[in-house]
Design a protein around this motif. Structure first.
Motif, PDB file in Angstrom:
ATOM      1  N   GLY A  23       0.882  -1.135   0.014  1.00  0.00           N
ATOM      2  CA  GLY A  23       0.004  -0.061   0.000  1.00  0.00           C
ATOM      3  C   GLY A  23       0.821   1.188   0.018  1.00  0.00           C
ATOM      4  O   GLY A  23       1.986   0.978  -0.140  1.00  0.00           O
ATOM      5  N   CYS A  24       0.254   2.502   0.239  1.00  0.00           N
ATOM      6  CA  CYS A  24       0.853   3.676   0.301  1.00  0.00           C
ATOM      7  C   CYS A  24       1.893   3.565   1.425  1.00  0.00           C
ATOM      8  O   CYS A  24       1.280   3.282   2.683  1.00  0.00           O
ATOM      9  N   GLU A  25       3.158   3.808   1.243  1.00  0.00           N
ATOM     10  CA  GLU A  25       4.224   3.641   2.363  1.00  0.00           C
ATOM     11  C   GLU A  25       3.772   4.645   3.598  1.00  0.00           C
ATOM     12  O   GLU A  25       3.933   4.318   4.861  1.00  0.00           O
ATOM     13  N   GLU A  26       3.464   5.743   3.246  1.00  0.00           N
ATOM     14  CA  GLU A  26       3.163   7.112   4.412  1.00  0.00           C
ATOM     15  C   GLU A  26       1.889   6.755   4.928  1.00  0.00           C
ATOM     16  O   GLU A  26       1.678   6.653   6.013  1.00  0.00           O
ATOM     17  N   GLY A  31      -1.635   5.326   9.493  1.00  0.00           N
ATOM     18  CA  GLY A  31      -3.000   4.725   9.604  1.00  0.00           C
ATOM     19  C   GLY A  31      -3.923   5.437   8.586  1.00  0.00           C
ATOM     20  O   GLY A  31      -5.362   5.366   8.505  1.00  0.00           O
ATOM     21  N   GLY A  32      -3.385   6.124   7.704  1.00  0.00           N
ATOM     22  CA  GLY A  32      -4.322   6.812   6.501  1.00  0.00           C
ATOM     23  C   GLY A  32      -4.830   5.500   5.359  1.00  0.00           C
ATOM     24  O   GLY A  32      -4.429   4.484   5.780  1.00  0.00           O
ATOM     25  N   ARG A  33      -5.538   6.212   4.720  1.00  0.00           N
ATOM     26  CA  ARG A  33      -6.435   5.556   3.566  1.00  0.00           C
ATOM     27  C   ARG A  33      -5.899   6.136   2.115  1.00  0.00           C
ATOM     28  O   ARG A  33      -5.572   7.289   2.083  1.00  0.00           O
ATOM     29  N   TRP A  34      -5.864   5.252   1.266  1.00  0.00           N
ATOM     30  CA  TRP A  34      -5.628   5.829  -0.149  1.00  0.00           C
ATOM     31  C   TRP A  34      -6.803   4.967  -0.958  1.00  0.00           C
ATOM     32  O   TRP A  34      -7.395   4.053  -0.611  1.00  0.00           O
ATOM     33  N   VAL A  35      -6.868   5.656  -2.210  1.00  0.00           N
ATOM     34  CA  VAL A  35      -7.783   5.422  -3.299  1.00  0.00           C
ATOM     35  C   VAL A  35      -6.958   4.314  -4.232  1.00  0.00           C
ATOM     36  O   VAL A  35      -7.454   3.402  -4.692  1.00  0.00           O
ATOM     37  N   HIS A  36      -5.852   4.849  -5.006  1.00  0.00           N
ATOM     38  CA  HIS A  36      -4.921   4.310  -5.976  1.00  0.00           C
ATOM     39  C   HIS A  36      -3.547   4.502  -5.445  1.00  0.00           C
ATOM     40  O   HIS A  36      -3.446   5.639  -4.751  1.00  0.00           O
ATOM     41  N   THR A  42      11.979   6.871 -10.028  1.00  0.00           N
ATOM     42  CA  THR A  42      13.477   7.049  -9.983  1.00  0.00           C
ATOM     43  C   THR A  42      13.902   6.160  -8.586  1.00  0.00           C
ATOM     44  O   THR A  42      14.881   5.649  -8.503  1.00  0.00           O
ATOM     45  N   CYS A  43      12.913   6.344  -7.447  1.00  0.00           N
ATOM     46  CA  CYS A  43      13.568   5.518  -6.391  1.00  0.00           C
ATOM     47  C   CYS A  43      12.549   4.378  -6.112  1.00  0.00           C
ATOM     48  O   CYS A  43      12.791   3.482  -5.107  1.00  0.00           O
ATOM     49  N   GLY A  44      11.404   4.101  -6.713  1.00  0.00           N
ATOM     50  CA  GLY A  44      10.431   3.112  -6.126  1.00  0.00           C
ATOM     51  C   GLY A  44       9.476   3.386  -5.158  1.00  0.00           C
ATOM     52  O   GLY A  44       8.753   2.405  -4.683  1.00  0.00           O
ATOM     53  N   LYS A  45       9.520   4.532  -4.521  1.00  0.00           N
ATOM     54  CA  LYS A  45       8.523   4.754  -3.341  1.00  0.00           C
ATOM     55  C   LYS A  45       7.123   4.661  -3.691  1.00  0.00           C
ATOM     56  O   LYS A  45       6.763   5.249  -4.832  1.00  0.00           O
ATOM     57  N   VAL A  46       6.325   4.046  -3.029  1.00  0.00           N
ATOM     58  CA  VAL A  46       4.894   3.678  -3.350  1.00  0.00           C
ATOM     59  C   VAL A  46       4.088   5.137  -2.520  1.00  0.00           C
ATOM     60  O   VAL A  46       4.387   4.879  -1.453  1.00  0.00           O
ATOM     61  N   GLY A  47       3.309   5.756  -3.231  1.00  0.00           N
ATOM     62  CA  GLY A  47       2.473   6.624  -2.580  1.00  0.00           C
ATOM     63  C   GLY A  47       0.922   6.508  -3.154  1.00  0.00           C
ATOM     64  O   GLY A  47       0.851   5.966  -4.100  1.00  0.00           O
ATOM     65  N   SER A  52      -6.906  10.538  -3.275  1.00  0.00           N
ATOM     66  CA  SER A  52      -6.612  10.298  -1.913  1.00  0.00           C
ATOM     67  C   SER A  52      -6.426  11.157  -0.888  1.00  0.00           C
ATOM     68  O   SER A  52      -5.863  12.374  -1.098  1.00  0.00           O
ATOM     69  N   PRO A  53      -6.940  11.015   0.395  1.00  0.00           N
ATOM     70  CA  PRO A  53      -6.872  12.301   1.189  1.00  0.00           C
ATOM     71  C   PRO A  53      -5.446  12.757   1.345  1.00  0.00           C
ATOM     72  O   PRO A  53      -5.353  14.153   1.318  1.00  0.00           O
ATOM     73  N   SER A  54      -4.281  12.011   1.324  1.00  0.00           N
ATOM     74  CA  SER A  54      -3.000  12.764   1.872  1.00  0.00           C
ATOM     75  C   SER A  54      -2.193  13.159   0.417  1.00  0.00           C
ATOM     76  O   SER A  54      -0.904  13.556   0.669  1.00  0.00           O
TER      77      SER A  54
END
Length: 99
Positions: A23-26, A31-36, A42-47, A52-54
């Motif tokens: 899921g979204c790393e942050e 404890g947040g939620r995401w839509v997609h 560049t670095c592979g971070k998933v957000g 999504s709210p954040s």
């Protein structure tokens, strides 16, 4: 009509989605939620996406300067360059290729 192209393709370092995709790393940390989900090429971070709210994927672009994300959603094969404001097909990687 002139077609705009991404001028940041040289910054693509990571193309394979992580397995498993948790899921979204942050959002997972807070404890947040995401839509997609979106992944930085560049670095592979998933957000999380801008619906999504954040909006962690866009926040990562602004914090890191990494210009290109790809969809991390099953069946979606697109990337977006924030700098050039252009969408294009996500780069493909063979399984086990390590990219």
């Amino acid at each position: 009509m002139t077609e705009t192209a991404c001028t940041h393709l040289d910054q693509i370092q990571v193309t394979a989605l992580p397995e498993p995709l948790a899921g979204c790393e942050e959002c997972l940390k807070t404890g947040g939620r995401w839509v997609h989900l979106r992944m930085c090429l560049t670095c592979g971070k998933v957000g999380c996406c801008d619906s999504s709210p954040s909006r962690h994927a866009t926040a990562h672009v602004h914090e890191s300067g990494h210009p290109i994300i790809r969809s991390a959603e099953t069946g979606e094969n697109w990337s977006w360059c924030y700098v050039d404001e252009v969408a294009f097909a996500a780069p493909q990687v063979e399984p086990g290729a390590g990219a």
